[in-house]
Design a protein around this motif. Structure first.
Motif, PDB file in Angstrom:
ATOM      1  N   PRO A 208       7.647  33.453   1.879  1.00 14.68           N
ATOM      2  CA  PRO A 208       6.819  32.990   0.755  1.00 14.68           C
ATOM      3  C   PRO A 208       6.349  31.547   0.931  1.00 14.68           C
ATOM      4  N   GLU A 209       7.225  30.715   1.504  1.00 12.19           N
ATOM      5  CA  GLU A 209       6.826  29.311   1.697  1.00 12.19           C
ATOM      6  C   GLU A 209       5.689  29.209   2.714  1.00 12.19           C
ATOM      7  N   GLN A 210       5.772  30.003   3.772  1.00 11.68           N
ATOM      8  CA  GLN A 210       4.694  29.999   4.770  1.00 11.68           C
ATOM      9  C   GLN A 210       3.390  30.510   4.154  1.00 11.68           C
ATOM     10  N   ARG A 211       3.516  31.540   3.312  1.00  8.32           N
ATOM     11  CA  ARG A 211       2.323  32.081   2.686  1.00  8.32           C
ATOM     12  C   ARG A 211       1.700  31.048   1.734  1.00  8.32           C
ATOM     13  N   ARG A 212       2.535  30.387   0.946  1.00  4.67           N
ATOM     14  CA  ARG A 212       2.017  29.370   0.040  1.00  4.67           C
ATOM     15  C   ARG A 212       1.383  28.187   0.811  1.00  4.67           C
ATOM     16  N   ASP A 213       2.015  27.880   1.903  1.00 12.43           N
ATOM     17  CA  ASP A 213       1.426  26.805   2.730  1.00 12.43           C
ATOM     18  C   ASP A 213       0.050  27.227   3.244  1.00 12.43           C
ATOM     19  N   ALA A 214      -0.128  28.524   3.578  1.00 12.42           N
ATOM     20  CA  ALA A 214      -1.431  29.020   4.010  1.00 12.42           C
ATOM     21  C   ALA A 214      -2.450  28.865   2.889  1.00 12.42           C
ATOM     22  N   TYR A 215      -2.036  29.206   1.632  1.00 12.98           N
ATOM     23  CA  TYR A 215      -2.935  29.026   0.502  1.00 12.98           C
ATOM     24  C   TYR A 215      -3.323  27.547   0.344  1.00 12.98           C
ATOM     25  N   ARG A 216      -2.330  26.688   0.526  1.00 16.65           N
ATOM     26  CA  ARG A 216      -2.628  25.255   0.390  1.00 16.65           C
ATOM     27  C   ARG A 216      -3.665  24.808   1.433  1.00 16.65           C
ATOM     28  N   GLN A 217      -3.532  25.329   2.661  1.00 20.13           N
ATOM     29  CA  GLN A 217      -4.497  24.967   3.709  1.00 20.13           C
ATOM     30  C   GLN A 217      -5.910  25.393   3.324  1.00 20.13           C
ATOM     31  N   VAL A 218      -6.049  26.608   2.784  1.00 22.96           N
ATOM     32  CA  VAL A 218      -7.376  27.089   2.392  1.00 22.96           C
ATOM     33  C   VAL A 218      -7.897  26.295   1.207  1.00 22.96           C
ATOM     34  N   HIS A 219      -7.025  25.987   0.226  1.00 25.26           N
ATOM     35  CA  HIS A 219      -7.441  25.147  -0.905  1.00 25.26           C
ATOM     36  C   HIS A 219      -7.925  23.776  -0.414  1.00 25.26           C
ATOM     37  N   ARG A 220      -7.213  23.233   0.544  1.00 28.20           N
ATOM     38  CA  ARG A 220      -7.597  21.911   1.064  1.00 28.20           C
ATOM     39  C   ARG A 220      -8.986  21.974   1.708  1.00 28.20           C
ATOM     40  N   ALA A 221      -9.246  23.053   2.434  1.00 30.67           N
ATOM     41  CA  ALA A 221     -10.562  23.212   3.059  1.00 30.67           C
ATOM     42  C   ALA A 221     -11.653  23.357   2.006  1.00 30.67           C
ATOM     43  N   LEU A 222     -11.360  24.143   0.927  1.00 32.03           N
ATOM     44  CA  LEU A 222     -12.341  24.307  -0.139  1.00 32.03           C
ATOM     45  C   LEU A 222     -12.637  22.971  -0.828  1.00 32.03           C
ATOM     46  N   ASN A 223     -11.607  22.232  -1.147  1.00 32.16           N
ATOM     47  CA  ASN A 223     -11.792  20.957  -1.844  1.00 32.16           C
ATOM     48  C   ASN A 223     -12.563  19.949  -0.976  1.00 32.16           C
ATOM     49  N   LYS A 224     -12.242  19.920   0.327  1.00 28.17           N
ATOM     50  CA  LYS A 224     -12.926  18.973   1.222  1.00 28.17           C
ATOM     51  C   LYS A 224     -14.389  19.363   1.387  1.00 28.17           C
ATOM     52  N   THR A 225     -14.659  20.670   1.429  1.00 24.86           N
ATOM     53  CA  THR A 225     -16.045  21.118   1.574  1.00 24.86           C
ATOM     54  C   THR A 225     -16.860  20.775   0.341  1.00 24.86           C
ATOM     55  N   MET A 226     -16.264  20.938  -0.831  1.00 29.43           N
ATOM     56  CA  MET A 226     -16.985  20.646  -2.070  1.00 29.43           C
ATOM     57  C   MET A 226     -17.009  19.160  -2.374  1.00 29.43           C
ATOM     58  N   GLY A 227     -15.999  18.439  -1.928  1.00 31.40           N
ATOM     59  CA  GLY A 227     -15.913  17.024  -2.248  1.00 31.40           C
ATOM     60  C   GLY A 227     -15.104  16.741  -3.486  1.00 31.40           C
ATOM     61  N   GLU A 228     -14.530  17.758  -4.082  1.00 24.60           N
ATOM     62  CA  GLU A 228     -13.669  17.621  -5.255  1.00 24.60           C
ATOM     63  C   GLU A 228     -12.823  18.894  -5.374  1.00 24.60           C
ATOM     64  N   VAL A 229     -11.891  18.911  -6.327  1.00 21.40           N
ATOM     65  CA  VAL A 229     -11.027  20.083  -6.504  1.00 21.40           C
ATOM     66  C   VAL A 229     -11.859  21.234  -7.059  1.00 21.40           C
ATOM     67  N   LEU A 230     -11.739  22.394  -6.416  1.00 21.82           N
ATOM     68  CA  LEU A 230     -12.509  23.567  -6.818  1.00 21.82           C
ATOM     69  C   LEU A 230     -11.663  24.455  -7.734  1.00 21.82           C
ATOM     70  N   PHE A 231     -12.227  24.727  -8.934  1.00 17.18           N
ATOM     71  CA  PHE A 231     -11.616  25.675  -9.853  1.00 17.18           C
ATOM     72  C   PHE A 231     -12.543  26.884 -10.002  1.00 17.18           C
ATOM     73  N   GLU A 232     -12.012  27.917 -10.687  1.00  9.64           N
ATOM     74  CA  GLU A 232     -12.793  29.145 -10.817  1.00  9.64           C
ATOM     75  C   GLU A 232     -14.116  28.892 -11.524  1.00  9.64           C
ATOM     76  N   GLN A 233     -14.129  28.051 -12.547  1.00 15.84           N
ATOM     77  CA  GLN A 233     -15.367  27.809 -13.281  1.00 15.84           C
ATOM     78  C   GLN A 233     -16.384  27.015 -12.478  1.00 15.84           C
ATOM     79  N   ASP A 234     -15.949  26.500 -11.310  1.00 11.96           N
ATOM     80  CA  ASP A 234     -16.870  25.697 -10.481  1.00 11.96           C
ATOM     81  C   ASP A 234     -17.475  26.500  -9.338  1.00 11.96           C
ATOM     82  N   ILE A 235     -17.209  27.822  -9.291  1.00 12.12           N
ATOM     83  CA  ILE A 235     -17.682  28.608  -8.140  1.00 12.12           C
ATOM     84  C   ILE A 235     -19.204  28.581  -8.061  1.00 12.12           C
TER      85      ILE A 235
END
Length: 291
Positions: A208-235
């Motif tokens: 589970p920790e490895q899986r959560r870390d994978a989610y964190r990596q993808v979240h980090r990529a999404l936030n860096k691409t957008m330039g801010e934290v991405l939430f569902e309402q910001d899609i």
């Protein structure tokens, strides 16, 4: 009366005479300047005709008149004219040769009649620069050894060449950095490219920790691409800002729902590892512009 006039005219003509100061007649070589001076005592009533004075400018002669200097002054009972004629020798004979300063006539206008005064020629002997046959000792003869070229200091040129080379290398390094290094580094450090590398070790059996870390990596990529934290309402806003990801809108919504469930136990069931890998790969391809 006619006889008396003729006698007076003859006496006036006898008073017209010239003195010449001539150079030596020998010992001259090509290029030398040779001068002679003609002094004429002119009685009252006569005037020198300027047209009869020799004029420089004739070219192509062995003895060329280069200049004529004229000095006029007064004399007892008349005028004195002094002409200095400068000649230059343009002949280099193979053996001694005699040239002549040409003769000329000076014409005088006036009373009792027009008169002319002949200035005789004067010889000038020109010697060769070297005898026809010379000794074949070193330094003489028809053929001479080639003169060694002068030694030039090439240090300034070498220093300039080194400086130019250093500047050229700096420019090449700059161009390589801009057109090769930066694009390569940018491609290697794109957000989803980095996340894809981090997710390579993710498997269905990962903890589970490895899986959560994978989610964190993808979240980090999404936030860096957008330039801010991405939430569902910001899609929708994200798709407007990054239209190359527009075809993945549904996948983005699924990912955010699965992520909320993974971290907070909300939403639908947990997505498997293979789907997360495929989603990250599709994002990487869209980031590259290949999908």
């Amino acid at each position: 009366m006619a006889l008396a006039g003729w006698v007076a005219a003859g006496a006036g003509a006898a008073q017209l005479e010239a003195q010449t100061h001539d150079p030596r007649a020998f010992g001259w070589q090509v290029g030398d300047m040779v001068s002679r001076t003609v002094t004429v005592e002119v009685p009252e009533g006569l005037a020198l005709d300027d047209a009869s004075v020799p004029q420089p400018g004739a070219r192509g002669r062995a003895l060329e008149l280069r200049s004529v200097t004229r000095r006029d002054g007064s004399a007892d009972g008349g005028r004195r004219h002094e002409l200095t004629l400068a000649y230059q020798i343009f002949l280099s004979p193979r053996e001694p040769r005699t040239l002549e300063m040409p003769s000329f006539r000076l014409r005088f206008q006036g009373q009792p009649r027009v008169q002319e005064l002949l200035i005789e020629a004067w010889p000038v002997t020109v010697s060769p620069l070297a005898p026809v046959e010379v000794s074949y000792r070193h330094g003489l003869g028809e053929l001479q050894p080639d003169t060694a070229p002068p030694m030039l200091d090439t240090a300034p040129a070498r220093h300039r060449l080194v400086a130019y080379g250093a500047v050229a290398l700096l420019l090449l390094a700059y161009l390589a950095h801009v057109y090769i290094g930066l694009p390569w580094w940018t491609r290697r450090h794109r957000p989803f490219t980095l996340a894809w590398r981090q997710l390579q070790g993710l498997t269905p059996s990962s903890s589970p920790e490895q899986r959560r870390d994978a989610y964190r990596q993808v979240h980090r990529a999404l936030n860096k691409t957008m330039g801010e934290v991405l939430f569902e309402q910001d899609i929708d806003r994200f798709m407007e800002m990054r239209p190359r990801f527009a075809h993945l809108r549904a996948d983005f919504a699924i990912f955010l729902q699965q992520s909320r469930h993974e971290f907070f136990g909300e939403g639908q069931g947990r997505a498997d590892a293979q789907w997360l890998l495929d989603f990250c790969r599709r994002c990487r391809d869209a980031e590259r512009g290949s999908a």
